[in-house]
Motif scaffolding. Sequence first.
Motif, PDB file in Angstrom:
ATOM      1  N   PRO A  88       0.453  -1.433  -0.201  1.00 35.99           N
ATOM      2  CA  PRO A  88      -0.196   0.123   0.014  1.00 35.99           C
ATOM      3  C   PRO A  88      -0.167   1.127  -0.185  1.00 35.99           C
ATOM      4  O   PRO A  88       0.218   2.150  -0.442  1.00 35.99           O
ATOM      5  CB  PRO A  88      -0.885  -0.186   1.567  1.00 35.99           C
ATOM      6  N   TRP A  89       1.698   1.209   0.260  1.00 34.19           N
ATOM      7  CA  TRP A  89       2.815   2.625   0.726  1.00 34.19           C
ATOM      8  C   TRP A  89       3.781   3.247  -0.832  1.00 34.19           C
ATOM      9  O   TRP A  89       4.533   4.388  -0.479  1.00 34.19           O
ATOM     10  CB  TRP A  89       3.894   2.470   1.801  1.00 34.19           C
ATOM     11  N   PHE A  90       3.870   1.486  -1.702  1.00 30.82           N
ATOM     12  CA  PHE A  90       4.496   2.409  -2.554  1.00 30.82           C
ATOM     13  C   PHE A  90       3.530   2.375  -3.968  1.00 30.82           C
ATOM     14  O   PHE A  90       3.742   2.666  -5.243  1.00 30.82           O
ATOM     15  CB  PHE A  90       4.831   0.708  -2.907  1.00 30.82           C
ATOM     16  N   LEU A  91       1.964   2.449  -3.553  1.00 32.42           N
ATOM     17  CA  LEU A  91       1.289   2.448  -4.718  1.00 32.42           C
ATOM     18  C   LEU A  91       0.970   3.975  -5.371  1.00 32.42           C
ATOM     19  O   LEU A  91       0.866   4.181  -6.106  1.00 32.42           O
ATOM     20  CB  LEU A  91      -0.836   2.518  -3.914  1.00 32.42           C
ATOM     21  N   GLU A  92       1.470   5.068  -4.442  1.00 33.04           N
ATOM     22  CA  GLU A  92       1.845   6.530  -4.552  1.00 33.04           C
ATOM     23  C   GLU A  92       2.809   6.589  -6.251  1.00 33.04           C
ATOM     24  O   GLU A  92       2.420   7.141  -6.385  1.00 33.04           O
ATOM     25  CB  GLU A  92       1.310   7.139  -3.712  1.00 33.04           C
ATOM     26  N   TYR A  93       3.702   5.818  -5.397  1.00 32.71           N
ATOM     27  CA  TYR A  93       4.779   5.848  -6.596  1.00 32.71           C
ATOM     28  C   TYR A  93       4.653   5.377  -7.508  1.00 32.71           C
ATOM     29  O   TYR A  93       5.238   6.517  -8.586  1.00 32.71           O
ATOM     30  CB  TYR A  93       5.859   4.950  -5.710  1.00 32.71           C
ATOM     31  N   ALA A  94       4.400   4.062  -7.521  1.00 31.95           N
ATOM     32  CA  ALA A  94       3.752   3.212  -8.862  1.00 31.95           C
ATOM     33  C   ALA A  94       2.943   4.317  -9.811  1.00 31.95           C
ATOM     34  O   ALA A  94       3.634   4.606 -11.027  1.00 31.95           O
ATOM     35  CB  ALA A  94       3.277   2.038  -8.516  1.00 31.95           C
ATOM     36  N   ASP A  95       1.968   4.764  -8.926  1.00 39.02           N
ATOM     37  CA  ASP A  95       1.329   5.965  -9.556  1.00 39.02           C
ATOM     38  C   ASP A  95       1.667   7.055 -10.583  1.00 39.02           C
ATOM     39  O   ASP A  95       1.604   7.264 -12.252  1.00 39.02           O
ATOM     40  CB  ASP A  95       0.235   5.954  -8.985  1.00 39.02           C
ATOM     41  N   MET A  96       2.831   7.338 -10.059  1.00 39.53           N
ATOM     42  CA  MET A  96       3.240   8.460 -10.676  1.00 39.53           C
ATOM     43  C   MET A  96       4.828   7.760 -11.336  1.00 39.53           C
ATOM     44  O   MET A  96       4.760   8.379 -12.643  1.00 39.53           O
ATOM     45  CB  MET A  96       4.452   9.729  -8.867  1.00 39.53           C
ATOM     46  N   GLU A  97       5.538   6.872 -11.437  1.00 44.20           N
ATOM     47  CA  GLU A  97       6.117   5.935 -12.116  1.00 44.20           C
ATOM     48  C   GLU A  97       5.579   6.154 -13.610  1.00 44.20           C
ATOM     49  O   GLU A  97       6.269   6.405 -15.143  1.00 44.20           O
ATOM     50  CB  GLU A  97       6.799   4.910 -11.902  1.00 44.20           C
ATOM     51  N   THR A  98       4.583   5.833 -13.955  1.00 43.11           N
ATOM     52  CA  THR A  98       3.479   5.339 -15.017  1.00 43.11           C
ATOM     53  C   THR A  98       3.364   7.032 -16.174  1.00 43.11           C
ATOM     54  O   THR A  98       2.788   7.139 -16.634  1.00 43.11           O
ATOM     55  CB  THR A  98       1.923   4.925 -14.882  1.00 43.11           C
ATOM     56  N   LYS A  99       3.132   7.997 -15.541  1.00 44.03           N
ATOM     57  CA  LYS A  99       2.872   8.946 -15.674  1.00 44.03           C
ATOM     58  C   LYS A  99       4.257   9.663 -15.578  1.00 44.03           C
ATOM     59  O   LYS A  99       4.047  11.375 -16.595  1.00 44.03           O
ATOM     60  CB  LYS A  99       1.937   9.705 -14.238  1.00 44.03           C
ATOM     61  N   ALA A 100       5.662   9.690 -15.335  1.00 37.68           N
ATOM     62  CA  ALA A 100       6.354  10.698 -15.112  1.00 37.68           C
ATOM     63  C   ALA A 100       7.077  10.606 -16.524  1.00 37.68           C
ATOM     64  O   ALA A 100       6.946   9.830 -17.877  1.00 37.68           O
ATOM     65  CB  ALA A 100       7.384   9.639 -14.363  1.00 37.68           C
ATOM     66  N   ALA A 101       7.589  11.733 -17.062  1.00 42.41           N
ATOM     67  CA  ALA A 101       7.742  11.923 -18.364  1.00 42.41           C
ATOM     68  C   ALA A 101      10.109  11.715 -17.948  1.00 42.41           C
ATOM     69  O   ALA A 101      10.458  11.690 -19.077  1.00 42.41           O
ATOM     70  CB  ALA A 101       8.364  13.452 -18.441  1.00 42.41           C
ATOM     71  N   TYR A 102       9.751  11.998 -16.761  1.00 43.92           N
ATOM     72  CA  TYR A 102      11.657  12.108 -16.893  1.00 43.92           C
ATOM     73  C   TYR A 102      11.426  11.203 -15.021  1.00 43.92           C
ATOM     74  O   TYR A 102      11.236  11.909 -14.712  1.00 43.92           O
ATOM     75  CB  TYR A 102      12.541  13.222 -16.715  1.00 43.92           C
ATOM     76  N   ILE A 103      13.761  10.398 -15.130  1.00 42.70           N
ATOM     77  CA  ILE A 103      13.210   9.776 -13.878  1.00 42.70           C
ATOM     78  C   ILE A 103      14.909   9.662 -13.832  1.00 42.70           C
ATOM     79  O   ILE A 103      15.096   9.168 -14.994  1.00 42.70           O
ATOM     80  CB  ILE A 103      12.789   8.238 -14.070  1.00 42.70           C
ATOM     81  N   SER A 104      14.931  10.058 -12.588  1.00 44.46           N
ATOM     82  CA  SER A 104      16.298  10.461 -12.895  1.00 44.46           C
ATOM     83  C   SER A 104      16.613   9.327 -10.973  1.00 44.46           C
ATOM     84  O   SER A 104      15.984   9.688 -10.294  1.00 44.46           O
ATOM     85  CB  SER A 104      16.763  11.616 -12.368  1.00 44.46           C
ATOM     86  N   THR A 105      18.127   8.102 -11.368  1.00 41.82           N
ATOM     87  CA  THR A 105      17.592   7.754  -9.627  1.00 41.82           C
ATOM     88  C   THR A 105      19.039   7.508  -9.645  1.00 41.82           C
ATOM     89  O   THR A 105      20.199   7.196 -10.204  1.00 41.82           O
ATOM     90  CB  THR A 105      16.720   6.245 -10.139  1.00 41.82           C
ATOM     91  N   TYR A 106      19.443   6.713  -8.423  1.00 40.74           N
ATOM     92  CA  TYR A 106      20.640   6.775  -7.249  1.00 40.74           C
ATOM     93  C   TYR A 106      20.554   5.635  -7.033  1.00 40.74           C
ATOM     94  O   TYR A 106      19.462   5.589  -5.872  1.00 40.74           O
ATOM     95  CB  TYR A 106      21.766   8.325  -6.923  1.00 40.74           C
ATOM     96  N   GLN A 107      20.836   5.150  -7.112  1.00 43.12           N
ATOM     97  CA  GLN A 107      20.898   3.287  -6.500  1.00 43.12           C
ATOM     98  C   GLN A 107      22.063   2.353  -6.058  1.00 43.12           C
ATOM     99  O   GLN A 107      23.225   2.287  -6.767  1.00 43.12           O
ATOM    100  CB  GLN A 107      20.502   2.214  -6.823  1.00 43.12           C
ATOM    101  N   ALA A 108      22.419   3.041  -4.563  1.00 44.09           N
ATOM    102  CA  ALA A 108      23.369   2.649  -3.877  1.00 44.09           C
ATOM    103  C   ALA A 108      23.510   0.781  -3.737  1.00 44.09           C
ATOM    104  O   ALA A 108      24.709   0.791  -3.292  1.00 44.09           O
ATOM    105  CB  ALA A 108      23.508   3.270  -2.620  1.00 44.09           C
ATOM    106  N   GLN A 109      22.714  -0.011  -3.468  1.00 46.40           N
ATOM    107  CA  GLN A 109      23.101  -1.070  -2.816  1.00 46.40           C
ATOM    108  C   GLN A 109      21.897  -2.194  -3.958  1.00 46.40           C
ATOM    109  O   GLN A 109      23.127  -3.303  -4.400  1.00 46.40           O
ATOM    110  CB  GLN A 109      21.993  -1.437  -1.732  1.00 46.40           C
TER     111      GLN A 109
END
Length: 274
Positions: A88-109
């Motif tokens: 449930p806590w991830f749903l908002e992010y998942a919805d936004m991810e489908t609408k994004a025009a640009y995603i920038s991410t840094y992954q440390a692990q």
Amino acid sequence: MANIQKLDPDASPLDFYGGELRRLREAARLTQPQLGDMIYCTGSLIGQVETTKKIPTRDFSERVDAALRTDGMFSRLVGLVLRSQLPPWFLEYADMETKAAYISTYQAQLVHGLLQTEEYARAVLATGMPEDLDGLLAARMERQRVLRKKNPPLALVVLDEAVLYRPIGGEAVMRAQLQKLLDFAHHRWVRIQVLPFEAGEHASLAGSFTGMRFTNDPDVVYTEDLISGHMTANPKTVREGSLRYAHLQATALSVEKSVERISHVMKERYGVRP
């Protein structure tokens, strides 16, 4: 007489899917084994999906649509079913991810979820000891469809070099995962850079984060802790995240040099020449 489990189609998207599968199968006068033969699976699997004991995949749904001539109904419904498997806590992010025009991410692990192989994702998700690993895995694989849209987001990914060495799932899984990262070198909308060990201290020693930009909505920054995620559109936080990401990009290897570094790790660590 067989004991037929009653279904409540209003209980969840998965229950609705199972109820409709049973209803339309019976309307077509097919037994579970007969439908299974038509779509190249077992009758037991049909029964498990109908009673919500198994999560349907997109491939399964497309084959059911073809067999029952449902005009793509299950293919449309399965996205909602898989979305319902996310925390449930991830749903908002998942919805936004489908609408994004640009995603920038840094992954440390870890490799970012949009770039993971199914085997790598399974090993990662299993560490949380979920009750329904298959459901979570199917939902994660469904998220990756965003990169195959007609107009996908531009995805810029900076991976700490440690990600390449951490043997998630074992050597065979890592070989396949690193090869998938190399395959993205030919993807028009994905750019992967490696932040090398020799960079030393850098702008995000505190951990991973993701920024998303939209056509008509404010930019957001997303972070996760041990048990949940946090998203904010606070302008000050978004500016700070953008500044830190710019520093990370400047410090990381170029896309071309990153391909060389990933290839080197595959050969040195996992014994395969890409």
